[in-house]
Design a protein around this motif. Structure first.
Motif, short mmCIF file in Angstrom:
data_model
loop_
_atom_site.label_atom_id
_atom_site.label_comp_id
_atom_site.label_asym_id
_atom_site.label_seq_id
_atom_site.Cartn_x
_atom_site.Cartn_y
_atom_site.Cartn_z
N ILE A 1 0.92 -1.22 0.19
CA ILE A 1 -0.15 -0.18 -0.28
C ILE A 1 0.98 1.22 -0.05
O ILE A 1 1.86 1.37 0.65
CB ILE A 1 -1.01 0.10 0.84
CG1 ILE A 1 -1.76 -1.37 1.36
CG2 ILE A 1 -1.61 1.73 1.51
CD1 ILE A 1 -2.45 -1.38 0.43
N VAL B 1 1.04 5.51 0.85
CA VAL B 1 1.11 5.60 1.95
C VAL B 1 1.59 7.44 1.90
O VAL B 1 2.24 7.04 2.30
CB VAL B 1 0.18 5.46 3.29
CG1 VAL B 1 -0.49 5.93 3.77
CG2 VAL B 1 -0.47 3.72 2.73
N LYS C 1 -5.47 5.52 7.59
CA LYS C 1 -5.34 5.51 5.78
C LYS C 1 -5.03 3.89 5.49
O LYS C 1 -5.64 4.06 4.61
CB LYS C 1 -3.85 7.26 6.34
CG LYS C 1 -4.29 8.11 5.83
CD LYS C 1 -2.93 8.64 5.53
CE LYS C 1 -3.34 10.20 5.56
NZ LYS C 1 -2.67 11.19 5.32
N LYS D 1 -7.82 1.97 5.36
CA LYS D 1 -8.78 2.47 3.53
C LYS D 1 -8.18 2.14 2.51
O LYS D 1 -8.04 1.80 1.56
CB LYS D 1 -9.02 3.44 4.49
CG LYS D 1 -10.07 4.51 5.57
CD LYS D 1 -10.84 5.92 5.73
CE LYS D 1 -10.94 5.72 7.51
NZ LYS D 1 -11.52 7.04 7.33
N LEU D 2 -7.07 2.99 2.53
CA LEU D 2 -6.29 2.00 1.48
C LEU D 2 -6.24 1.05 0.40
O LEU D 2 -6.60 -0.43 -0.38
CB LEU D 2 -4.72 3.00 0.97
CG LEU D 2 -4.77 4.44 1.05
CD1 LEU D 2 -3.65 4.78 1.52
CD2 LEU D 2 -5.33 5.10 -0.45
N TRP D 3 -5.93 -0.23 1.56
CA TRP D 3 -5.92 -1.41 1.83
C TRP D 3 -7.37 -2.07 1.01
O TRP D 3 -7.63 -2.91 0.49
CB TRP D 3 -5.65 -2.12 2.73
CG TRP D 3 -5.28 -3.67 2.54
CD1 TRP D 3 -4.71 -4.63 2.09
CD2 TRP D 3 -6.80 -4.70 2.51
NE1 TRP D 3 -5.00 -5.96 2.03
CE2 TRP D 3 -6.13 -5.41 3.17
CE3 TRP D 3 -7.76 -4.74 3.64
CZ2 TRP D 3 -7.12 -6.83 3.25
CZ3 TRP D 3 -8.67 -5.46 4.15
CH2 TRP D 3 -8.28 -6.42 3.77
N LYS E 1 -9.67 -0.57 -0.27
CA LYS E 1 -10.62 -0.18 -1.56
C LYS E 1 -9.22 -0.74 -2.21
O LYS E 1 -10.02 -0.87 -3.69
CB LYS E 1 -10.02 1.77 -1.68
CG LYS E 1 -9.87 1.95 -2.75
CD LYS E 1 -10.04 3.59 -2.99
CE LYS E 1 -9.82 4.54 -4.37
NZ LYS E 1 -9.93 5.85 -3.98
N GLN E 2 -8.17 -1.20 -1.99
CA GLN E 2 -7.13 -1.96 -3.32
C GLN E 2 -7.81 -3.38 -3.39
O GLN E 2 -7.69 -3.69 -4.91
CB GLN E 2 -6.43 -1.16 -2.47
CG GLN E 2 -5.57 -2.29 -3.86
CD GLN E 2 -3.60 -2.13 -3.47
OE1 GLN E 2 -3.40 -0.36 -3.09
NE2 GLN E 2 -2.52 -3.12 -3.20
#
Length: 79
Positions: free
Chosen positions: A37, A39, A65, A68-70, A72-73
């Motif tokens: 990820i 960030v 953060k 959330k990115l994980w 989404k990804q």
């Protein structure tokens, strides 16, 4: 202005740290649950010597953060 006190290993003393201005923004690759990820993180910096110091609140913001990115990804929910 959110000021707290932290220990700086290089200065070998307690320093006054302002969470709103004493940091650098860096892009870092973190491995999170087997995924890489990218960030944007706030790295706390000693206002006297400019060395990186640890701040739990900023570290927790980075982890939130990353989660959330994980999500989404990967399209999965973190449990």
């Amino acid at each position: 202005m959110e000021q707290v006190f932290h220990w700086c290993n290089k200065c070998d003393q307690e320093i006054k740290f302002n969470r709103n201005k004493d940091f650098e923004i860096r892009n870092e690759a973190l491995e999170f649950k087997g995924e890489i990820i990218f960030v944007e993180v706030k790295k706390p910096i000693c206002p006297k010597c400019k060395e990186e110091i640890f701040d739990e609140k900023l570290a927790n913001e980075t982890m939130k953060k990353a989660v959330k990115l994980w999500e989404k990804q990967t399209g999965r929910k973190f449990k």
